[in-house]
Design a protein around this motif. Structure first.
Motif, short mmCIF file in Angstrom:
data_model
loop_
_atom_site.label_atom_id
_atom_site.label_comp_id
_atom_site.label_asym_id
_atom_site.label_seq_id
_atom_site.Cartn_x
_atom_site.Cartn_y
_atom_site.Cartn_z
N ASP A 31 -6.97 5.20 12.72
CA ASP A 31 -5.60 5.23 13.22
C ASP A 31 -4.64 5.96 12.29
O ASP A 31 -3.45 5.65 12.24
CB ASP A 31 -5.07 3.81 13.48
CG ASP A 31 -5.64 3.23 14.75
OD1 ASP A 31 -6.18 4.02 15.54
OD2 ASP A 31 -5.54 2.01 14.96
N GLN A 32 -5.15 6.94 11.54
CA GLN A 32 -4.28 7.67 10.64
C GLN A 32 -3.36 8.61 11.40
O GLN A 32 -2.24 8.87 10.97
CB GLN A 32 -5.13 8.47 9.64
CG GLN A 32 -5.93 7.59 8.69
CD GLN A 32 -5.03 6.68 7.86
OE1 GLN A 32 -3.92 7.08 7.48
NE2 GLN A 32 -5.49 5.46 7.59
N CYS A 33 -3.83 9.18 12.52
CA CYS A 33 -3.03 10.11 13.34
C CYS A 33 -2.95 9.58 14.77
O CYS A 33 -3.34 10.26 15.73
CB CYS A 33 -3.64 11.51 13.32
SG CYS A 33 -3.61 12.30 11.70
N THR A 34 -2.49 8.35 14.92
CA THR A 34 -2.49 7.70 16.23
C THR A 34 -1.07 7.24 16.57
O THR A 34 -0.35 6.74 15.71
CB THR A 34 -3.43 6.49 16.25
OG1 THR A 34 -4.73 6.92 15.89
CG2 THR A 34 -3.49 5.86 17.63
N ALA A 35 -0.73 7.45 17.82
CA ALA A 35 0.57 6.99 18.32
C ALA A 35 0.36 5.76 19.20
O ALA A 35 -0.57 5.70 20.00
CB ALA A 35 1.26 8.09 19.11
N SER A 61 -3.19 6.27 34.24
CA SER A 61 -4.55 6.38 33.74
C SER A 61 -4.56 7.23 32.47
O SER A 61 -3.54 7.79 32.04
CB SER A 61 -5.45 7.01 34.81
OG SER A 61 -5.02 8.32 35.11
N ALA A 62 -5.75 7.31 31.85
CA ALA A 62 -5.87 8.10 30.62
C ALA A 62 -5.57 9.58 30.87
O ALA A 62 -4.95 10.26 30.05
CB ALA A 62 -7.28 7.93 30.04
N SER A 63 -5.99 10.06 32.04
CA SER A 63 -5.72 11.47 32.36
C SER A 63 -4.22 11.71 32.53
O SER A 63 -3.72 12.78 32.16
CB SER A 63 -6.47 11.86 33.64
OG SER A 63 -6.05 11.06 34.73
N PHE A 93 1.14 14.45 27.41
CA PHE A 93 1.17 15.06 26.07
C PHE A 93 0.54 16.45 26.05
O PHE A 93 0.20 16.97 24.97
CB PHE A 93 0.41 14.16 25.07
CG PHE A 93 1.11 12.87 24.77
CD1 PHE A 93 2.29 12.85 24.04
CD2 PHE A 93 0.61 11.66 25.23
CE1 PHE A 93 2.93 11.66 23.76
CE2 PHE A 93 1.25 10.48 24.95
CZ PHE A 93 2.43 10.46 24.22
N SER A 94 0.38 17.05 27.21
CA SER A 94 -0.23 18.38 27.24
C SER A 94 0.65 19.42 26.56
O SER A 94 0.15 20.39 25.97
CB SER A 94 -0.50 18.78 28.69
OG SER A 94 0.71 18.82 29.43
N ASP A 95 1.99 19.25 26.64
CA ASP A 95 2.86 20.21 25.97
C ASP A 95 2.81 20.07 24.45
O ASP A 95 3.08 21.01 23.71
CB ASP A 95 4.30 20.04 26.47
CG ASP A 95 4.79 18.62 26.27
OD1 ASP A 95 3.93 17.72 26.09
OD2 ASP A 95 6.01 18.40 26.33
N VAL A 96 2.45 18.88 23.96
CA VAL A 96 2.33 18.65 22.53
C VAL A 96 0.99 19.18 22.03
O VAL A 96 0.90 19.88 21.02
CB VAL A 96 2.49 17.15 22.21
CG1 VAL A 96 2.22 16.90 20.73
CG2 VAL A 96 3.88 16.70 22.60
N ALA A 113 5.10 15.53 16.83
CA ALA A 113 5.65 16.07 18.08
C ALA A 113 5.55 15.05 19.20
O ALA A 113 6.44 14.95 20.06
CB ALA A 113 4.89 17.35 18.46
N ALA A 114 4.48 14.28 19.21
CA ALA A 114 4.33 13.25 20.25
C ALA A 114 5.36 12.15 20.09
O ALA A 114 5.95 11.68 21.07
CB ALA A 114 2.91 12.67 20.21
N VAL A 115 5.61 11.72 18.83
CA VAL A 115 6.62 10.69 18.61
C VAL A 115 8.00 11.20 19.01
O VAL A 115 8.88 10.43 19.43
CB VAL A 115 6.59 10.25 17.12
CG1 VAL A 115 7.74 9.31 16.81
CG2 VAL A 115 5.25 9.61 16.78
N GLY A 116 8.20 12.50 18.95
CA GLY A 116 9.48 13.07 19.37
C GLY A 116 9.76 12.91 20.85
O GLY A 116 10.88 13.11 21.31
N LYS A 117 8.73 12.60 21.63
CA LYS A 117 8.94 12.39 23.07
C LYS A 117 9.31 10.96 23.40
O LYS A 117 9.23 10.53 24.55
CB LYS A 117 7.67 12.78 23.84
CG LYS A 117 7.27 14.24 23.67
CD LYS A 117 6.14 14.63 24.60
CE LYS A 117 6.59 14.65 26.03
NZ LYS A 117 5.58 15.18 26.94
N ASN A 118 9.68 10.19 22.38
CA ASN A 118 10.07 8.80 22.59
C ASN A 118 11.27 8.72 23.56
O ASN A 118 12.13 9.60 23.58
CB ASN A 118 10.41 8.17 21.24
CG ASN A 118 10.68 6.68 21.37
OD1 ASN A 118 10.16 6.02 22.27
ND2 ASN A 118 11.48 6.15 20.47
#
Length: 837
Positions: A657-661, A671-673, A679-682, A715-720
């Motif tokens: 979990d070092q790089c996990t959001a 769903s997972a998909s 997060f496809s743009d990230v 970048a993913a956390v920025g989509k909060n």
């Protein structure tokens, strides 16, 4: 033709016996008074019977007064009156029943014979003939036709005297009987025989000197034989034998040979129908017999003879007068085949008398009258009668109203409207009656919408009144204002008329209303599209300005509804799983509760002893198994390292979990998909783990998304706080070392073993998926060891402020103070201790 008595004797010798016999049976009181008995007991019995019959008649009269449509009461009332011999009351009762229901052939025969018994003269003859005419128009009955023909020959003076008018009248009557029932396969030969007997009786009245008249009458009889022998009737062979004998007596055999081909053809047709006639003549259940008639009709339809098909329909209807399917098939066949308006109209008249509860029959009846160009008065009478009937649905009433409107519209459009005295007020009145009666039952339906749309168009076309047409639409909106299609149709009508401003005002009236489904959004978009195509820029801006907040409000409302529905579904699934779990445990609990208290305690003690013994046995076996496994492991050769490597490769590698959001507040349907697409743009998504409930296996709205590096994670956390499937997401960086203890309830797990602290490499069970962790169930030996732990030390239960954990030791220097502290203190000692401090 002087010997008239010979004709009468030849025709009515058999009929007199039957008629007199029936008269004696039907109305004994009308023929002869009841003979008094010498015994007083017999007279008392008769008086009691008369009083009882009178009471029954009065009860039937009261019942019919309250419910005139009771068919069985009418029949019973007529039977009681016939038994009493009250002819005047009987006549009134029959007329009353005939005005409401069609009488069966047997009731018409009884009525005619009763009237014949008590009446005489020319007026009586005309009255009885009208009764027979009414009877034969209701149902097909060979018996009723034979009675009618015999009655005319016996009681009509012109027929008895063999006058030209009498003979012509009788022949016309016989031809009508042949048309109606001459093709009746089973009983039609009876009418042909009566016809031949009548013609032969006339032949015997002609003198020998009048050879021309005799030859003419002989040809009449020969033609009757030829006609009968060409028809498949039940008595065909005996008729052929009689004809052969008759021709032999008259010295002619050539005509016998001429009729052979027609006779053979008729015989073949009779043989083809013999098995069908046998089936419908059996005394089977009504449903089976009706089905046999339908099979017979299908066969006759294949032959294509309209007269024979019509007779078979009449035979079926006589047996099943209230079969709606039979009447519908029959009238439909007549509409397609027969061009004679009278036959079709009479059939519809009879159909609506037998089955008045079928709206389709009334609709066809009105159309039949219109095709035959019936007068307006007759059409109006039939229409009013139809509205007095009771139908199974209100759509049938609407269909009758619209059929009547259609007829009036066609007449108003034709040039004869002025001649018939019609105007649009009649049509408007029918529309108003339909609206008043049906609006409360058909509100918010397309049927009512179609009727009002039709009404508004006719108001504009024939009434030339635009305000009245709009009044029709407004009345519809008062009834069905929550129906989107009503507003759309009204708006389309105004646009078609070129009234753009009126259409715009309608949009302003309805855009804020709530319609089912997506109707509210549809009407808003329709207004914007309307202004784009027809309005000015200012109109378009106003529409957008009003519609935009309304659409946002509707969108928010729908999201709330969806979230509420999802929550309800989840709650229902959880409740169902809990109920199923309780039901699985229910039989055991019930069996225990049913036991007596003493027995329950005894069983519980036994079960506890048994459980402890089983645990000890399993612990011993487990210990032995572990020891043997350890020995086997030590004895293993070094060459087995490949096996160890394979086994270790199968173990799941835990996530660090070092790089996990960590994402929360996820839509339960996601769903997972869906998360990968979000997060496809990230980019950089390595794995997606959605946390699920261990019982329902449904999403809990939480997930871990692993990224390839910190840059993608940032970048993913920025989509909060962004919206995902209608819900605002909460996106945080996962903290595997427990530095951020409040996130998702995760914490570092530690285990104490022999005083040494070992930090687990994995997070909580919720973080690690099922496929990536190994569960090590506790053995029975470990449970046993925990159960056998003995508590040592002093019991400090319920001692205030001095409660210490078991096994706790204090330094030796503080031994004295410990003893002092462990002594209980009173309230005064506590107070002094606090004051010192």
């Amino acid at each position: 033709m002087a010997d008239s008595e010979t004709l009468v004797a030849t025709q009515t010798s058999g009929m007199e016996e039957d008629t007199n016999g029936n008269e004696d049976q039907s109305m004994p009181e009308a023929q002869k008074p009841s003979e008094g008995s010498d015994s007083d007991s017999d007279s008392d019995t008769d008086s009691e019977d008369e009083a009882q019959a009178k009471a029954q008649i009065e009860a039937l009269e009261t019942g019919l007064y309250n419910n005139p449509a009771d068919y069985d009461s009418h029949v019973q009332y007529i039977k009681m009156l016939r038994k009493q011999g009250d002819l005047e009351k009987l006549r009134q009762a029959r007329e009353a029943m005939s005005s409401l229901f069609p009488l069966n052939p047997e009731m018409w025969r009884e009525w005619a014979k009763d009237e014949t018994t008590v009446s005489s003269g020319v007026e009586a003859l005309s009255k009885v003939e009208k009764l027979y005419e009414r009877g034969i128009s209701e149902y097909l009955s060979v018996d009723l036709w034979c009675d009618y023909l015999n009655f005319v020959q016996e009681h009509d003076p012109s027929v008895r005297e063999c006058s030209a008018a009498g003979i012509s009248k009788t022949r016309n009557l016989f031809e009508c009987a042949i048309t109606a029932a001459g093709l009746h396969v089973a009983e039609g030969h009876r009418i042909w025989e009566l016809y031949r007997d009548f013609e032969q009786a006339i032949y015997f009245t002609i003198t020998e000197t009048d050879s021309g008249a005799k030859e003419k009458q002989t040809q009449h009889i020969r033609r009757l034989y030829h006609r009968q022998l060409s028809i498949p009737l039940a008595d065909l062979k005996s008729t052929h034998e009689a004809y052969t004998a008759w021709e032999t007596d008259h010295g002619s055999t050539n005509d016998v040979n001429n009729v052979v081909s027609a006779y053979q053809k008729a015989l073949e047709m009779l043989n083809d129908r013999a098995h069908l006639e046998e089936k419908i003549s059996k005394k089977n259940a009504d449903s089976e017999k009706l089905q046999e008639f339908m099979t017979y009709l299908k066969f006759e339809h294949s032959s294509g003879d309209p007269a024979r098909i019509q007779v078979l329909y009449e035979r079926a209807i006589a047996g099943f007068p209230i079969s709606t399917d039979l009447w519908l098939d029959y009238t439909q066949y007549l509409d397609k085949t027969f061009k004679t308006a009278r036959i079709v109209r009479d059939a519809y008249y009879r159909a609506t008398r037998n089955c008045p509860w079928i709206g389709e029959l009334w609709v066809r009846y009105l159309l039949s009258l219109e095709r035959s160009r019936a007068p307006e008065e007759e059409l109006s009478n039939v229409f009013e009668k139809s509205l007095l009937c009771t139908f199974s649905s209100f759509d049938e009433y609407l269909n009758i109203f619209l059929t009547r409107v259609d007829g009036l519209r066609r007449r108003l459009s034709a040039s004869t409207a002025v001649e018939d005295g019609l105007d649009y007020a009649v049509l408007r009145d029918i529309f108003q009656r339909a609206s008043d009666y049906l609006s409360s039952h058909l509100n918010n339906t397309f049927s009512l919408l179609g009727m009002h749309c039709y009404w508004a168009r006719l108001e504009l076309k024939f009434g030339k009144d635009l305000r009245a047409a709009r009044g029709v639409w407004d009345s519809l909106l008062k009834i069905s204002g929550s129906m989107l299609e009503a507003w759309q149709t009204y708006i389309a009508w105004e646009i078609e008329m070129g009234n753009i401003n009126e259409a715009r005002s309608l949009y302003k009236r309805c855009y804020s209303k709530r319609f089912p489904g997506t109707g509210s959004e549809d009407i808003c978009h329709a207004w914007v599209r309307f202004e784009r195509e027809n309005g000015l820029l200012e109109d378009f801006d106003i529409a957008v300005q009003k519609v935009a907040p309304r659409l946002q409000e509707l969108q928010l409302f729908r999201l709330q509804q969806e979230s509420k529905n999802i929550g309800q579904d989840t709650h229902e699934r959880e409740n169902s799983s809990k109920r199923s779990a309780r039901e699985k445990r229910k039989p055991t609990s019930n069996s225990i509760e049913e036991q007596a208290p003493a027995k329950r305690r005894k069983n519980a003690a036994q079960n506890l002893t048994t459980t402890i013994e089983n645990d000890k046995r399993q612990a011993k076996q487990s210990t032995e198994a572990n020891e043997s496994a350890e020995l086997d492991k030590n004895k293993a050769e070094p060459g087995s390292s490949q096996d160890i490597k394979d086994k270790s490769s199968k173990k799941s590698v835990p996530f660090d979990d070092q790089c996990t959001a960590f994402i929360s507040n996820i839509n339960l349907q996601a769903s997972a998909s869906d998360l990968r697409n979000f997060f496809s743009d990230v980019g950089g998504v390595v794995d997606v783990r959605i946390l699920k409930d261990k019982f329902t296996k449904k999403s809990r709205g939480l997930a871990y998304v692993e990224f390839s590096d910190d840059a993608h994670l940032a970048a993913a956390v920025g989509k909060n706080k962004q919206i995902f499937l209608g819900k605002k997401l909460s996106i945080l960086k996962s903290d595997p070392q427990g530095r951020n203890k409040g996130v998702a309830g995760r914490s570092a797990r530690s285990e104490h073993n022999d005083g040494a602290k070992q930090v687990s490499k994995t997070d909580s069970d919720e973080e690690v998926p099922k496929g990536r962790r190994e569960s090590q169930p506790q053995s029975s030996s470990s449970r046993l060891e925990k159960a056998d732990v003995q508590l040592k030390g002093k019991n400090t239960f319920a001692v205030p402020r001095n409660v210490k954990p078991l096994g706790w030791r204090k330094p030796e220097g503080a031994k004295k103070s410990e003893e002092e502290d462990e002594n209980p203190k009173s309230n005064d000692e506590f107070r002094k201790m606090f004051l010192k401090k």
